[in-house]
Design an enzyme around this catalytic site. Structure first.
Site, PDB file in Angstrom:
ATOM      1  N   CYS A 340       0.829  -1.200   0.000  1.00  0.00           N
ATOM      2  CA  CYS A 340       0.000   0.000   0.000  1.00  0.00           C
ATOM      3  C   CYS A 340       0.872   1.262   0.000  1.00  0.00           C
ATOM      4  O   CYS A 340       1.508   1.561  -0.993  1.00  0.00           O
ATOM      5  CB  CYS A 340      -0.969  -0.026   1.181  1.00  0.00           C
ATOM      6  SG  CYS A 340      -2.374   1.098   0.983  1.00  0.00           S
ATOM      7  N   HIS A 455      -3.571  -5.544   0.967  1.00  0.00           N
ATOM      8  CA  HIS A 455      -3.386  -5.873   2.375  1.00  0.00           C
ATOM      9  C   HIS A 455      -3.808  -7.317   2.589  1.00  0.00           C
ATOM     10  O   HIS A 455      -4.695  -7.828   1.910  1.00  0.00           O
ATOM     11  CB  HIS A 455      -4.260  -4.970   3.252  1.00  0.00           C
ATOM     12  CG  HIS A 455      -3.782  -3.558   3.339  1.00  0.00           C
ATOM     13  ND1 HIS A 455      -2.646  -3.199   4.019  1.00  0.00           N
ATOM     14  CD2 HIS A 455      -4.299  -2.412   2.824  1.00  0.00           C
ATOM     15  CE1 HIS A 455      -2.485  -1.891   3.937  1.00  0.00           C
ATOM     16  NE2 HIS A 455      -3.462  -1.386   3.207  1.00  0.00           N
TER      17      HIS A 455
END
Length: 526
Positions: A340, A455
């Site tokens: 991310c 994630h």
């Protein structure tokens, strides 16, 4: 009083943060679910670094997502209608029913938005009360913060609205457990003190009989029973906030202690660090959180995690010298992964035209991936699945890296980010082909650098084992078996083990009495 047609409610509050409220709520959720009760979690307002994405793309506190799993129900934003995600000093992103609302400083939130947040939370509570038989409410911090009482919508105000009995949890590991309990009671007004029906002393180590005199004194002084003294238990369930990072897995491995050395950069605004929990389960793998170049050493793998502010944390990398240390690590042929915000930092440029990350502007990234990121106010939150491209990050460096094709293996994860990243496919390959047709991430031409928005990528246990095995082979070590326990099985085992642990030490007769029912069946059949 709550009408009989609505759910009974039990609230777990604590004498402080990180005393174990979330885990005890999770245990109670699974315990009652195992007894056939239609049970659900609720936390009106949560401040958390780690979040959970619901099936419809809403963002809630990770603890409530985990507790919904323990209840065997689908998580919804009603279970955590207000989420605060710290972004800068005294500034948090406000998430309302799973969607980004605004960035507010602490004063503005408490003086203005709390009044709007309370009815939102109450409406969510009412919907859950009409849908379930029992609600397990979780408080936040301590209910006895006298300077915050008039703006506290997470503790006793919610207990009143739900007509919930309260169990107060104290952490004996901190020391001063009896003082913390008595001090909390003394700071509460009488109507709130009357709601506390029991105590739980948590994280106990040692001989139980040595605590008996203190327990007896506490019960005689307060007239409130101690429902349980819970022995310390290291259970494999995700933590929620930064306090858990400080004691993660109760050890900090030294370099050379394990065959595989993994260094996770502990960014000041780190988020969703539960991404790395599966790495702790890999045999012969040591995971270290590092905060400066001196600590970094010579790991086999560096991971740059997610962050609530990519630009600010990237500037911190530069200030600490970690940026140059990471580049030197890569020059030596070692592996780097960015998740991310970490993925965004690995790119060539970061653009912030709308000042989403702070003051705006343009920044040169680490340049390890041919990726440019533009930050915008639209936040993407979604559960995703896809197929790994092959060749991939798992491919030996001397193997042909041309013409990637999707494999049959399905990966799952979730996205939570503001930026949009664009990959130059002439210089690098994508990581995953997603089910919605998009491509995610980037893999450098030498196969040593990976960036992804996914994630939870390491919770795909087969991929994680493949990665550590590839490192083992490169170090001249024998690979481990490809047989791994799936993440879903691990989670179920953890929930059941936690529930058994709590029920074994909890006075169930007194708990049923507090809930106003002789047995769990009284909830089901009322």
């Amino acid at each position: 009083m709550t009408p009989s047609s609505q759910a009974r409610a039990l609230m777990i509050q604590g004498t402080a943060s990180d005393v174990g409220k979330s885990l005890i709520c999770t245990a109670l959720c699974r315990m009652f679910a195992n007894k056939g009760v239609r049970v659900a979690p609720f936390k009106s307002q949560n401040m958390a670094l780690n979040s959970y994405v619901t099936q419809d793309g809403g963002e809630i506190g990770r603890a409530q997502g985990v507790q919904a799993e323990a209840c065997r129900v689908v998580a919804t934003t009603d279970m955590n209608p207000i989420l605060l995600k710290p972004k800068q000093d005294m500034v948090a992103e406000i998430i309302v029913h799973g969607r980004r609302h605004a960035d507010l400083d602490a004063k503005e939130y408490r003086e203005t938005y709390v009044k709007e947040a309370l009815p939102i939370a109450h409406e969510a509570l009412l919907r859950l009360q009409n849908e379930y038989d029992l609600l397990i409410l979780e408080g936040a911090g301590s209910p006895a913060e006298v300077n915050l009482r008039d703006r506290d919508i997470a503790n006793m105000r919610m207990a009143h609205l739900a007509d919930a009995s309260v169990i107060l949890v104290a952490d004996i590991e901190r020391g001063g457990v009896f003082a913390s309990i008595i001090g909390t009671l003394e700071l509460l007004p009488e109507d709130e003190r009357q709601r506390i029906k029991g105590f739980i002393i948590n994280k106990f180590r040692g001989r139980r009989d040595l605590l008996d005199d203190g327990v007896q004194w506490l019960e005689e002084r307060t007239g409130i029973p101690v429902l349980a003294v819970l022995p310390y238990m290291n259970v494999d369930i995700e933590a929620e906030d930064s306090l858990a990072l400080s004691a993660l897995r109760l050890k900090r491995p030294r370099q050379g202690e394990f065959a595989i050395d993994i260094a996770v950069i502990r960014l000041p605004r780190i988020s969703n660090f539960t991404d790395f929990d599966p790495l702790f389960d890999e045999p012969d793998a040591g995971v270290r959180y590092v905060s400066n170049a001196r600590e970094l050493g010579q790991p086999d793998l560096i991971i740059i995690p997610g962050t609530k502010n990519t630009v600010e944390d990237y500037l911190w990398l530069q200030q600490t010298g970690l940026d140059q240390a990471i580049l030197c690590h890569h020059e030596k042929g070692k592996r780097v992964i960015g998740i991310c915000g970490g993925y965004q930092m690995l790119g060539t440029h970061l653009y912030d035209p709308h000042a989403v990350e702070g003051t705006g502007g343009e920044y040169a990234g680490l340049g390890l991936l041919p990726v440019e990121t533009v930050f915008n106010p639209t936040k993407r939150t979604v559960q995703i699945a896809g197929r790994l491209y092959q060749p991939s990050f798992l491919t030996p460096a001397d193997q042909d890296f041309e013409a990637p094709t999707p494999t049959e293996s399905t990966l799952t994860g979730y996205e939570i980010h503001l930026g949009v990243s664009t990959l130059d496919r002439t210089q690098a390959k994508p990581f995953v082909l997603l089910e919605d047709g998009r491509e995610d991430g980037a893999i450098s031409a030498d196969g040593r650098v990976l960036g992804t928005y996914l994630h939870g990528i390491f919770h795909n246990r087969h991929l994680t084992r493949q990665l550590t095995n590839q490192i083992r082979v490169e170090k001249g070590l024998q690979p481990l078996s490809d047989e791994v326990v799936p993440e879903s099985v691990r989670r179920e085992e953890a929930y059941n083990m936690l529930a058994r642990h709590v029920e074994e030490h909890l006075d169930m007769d007194k708990l049923y009495q507090i809930l106003g029912m002789p047995t769990a069946s009284a909830v089901i059949n009322r």
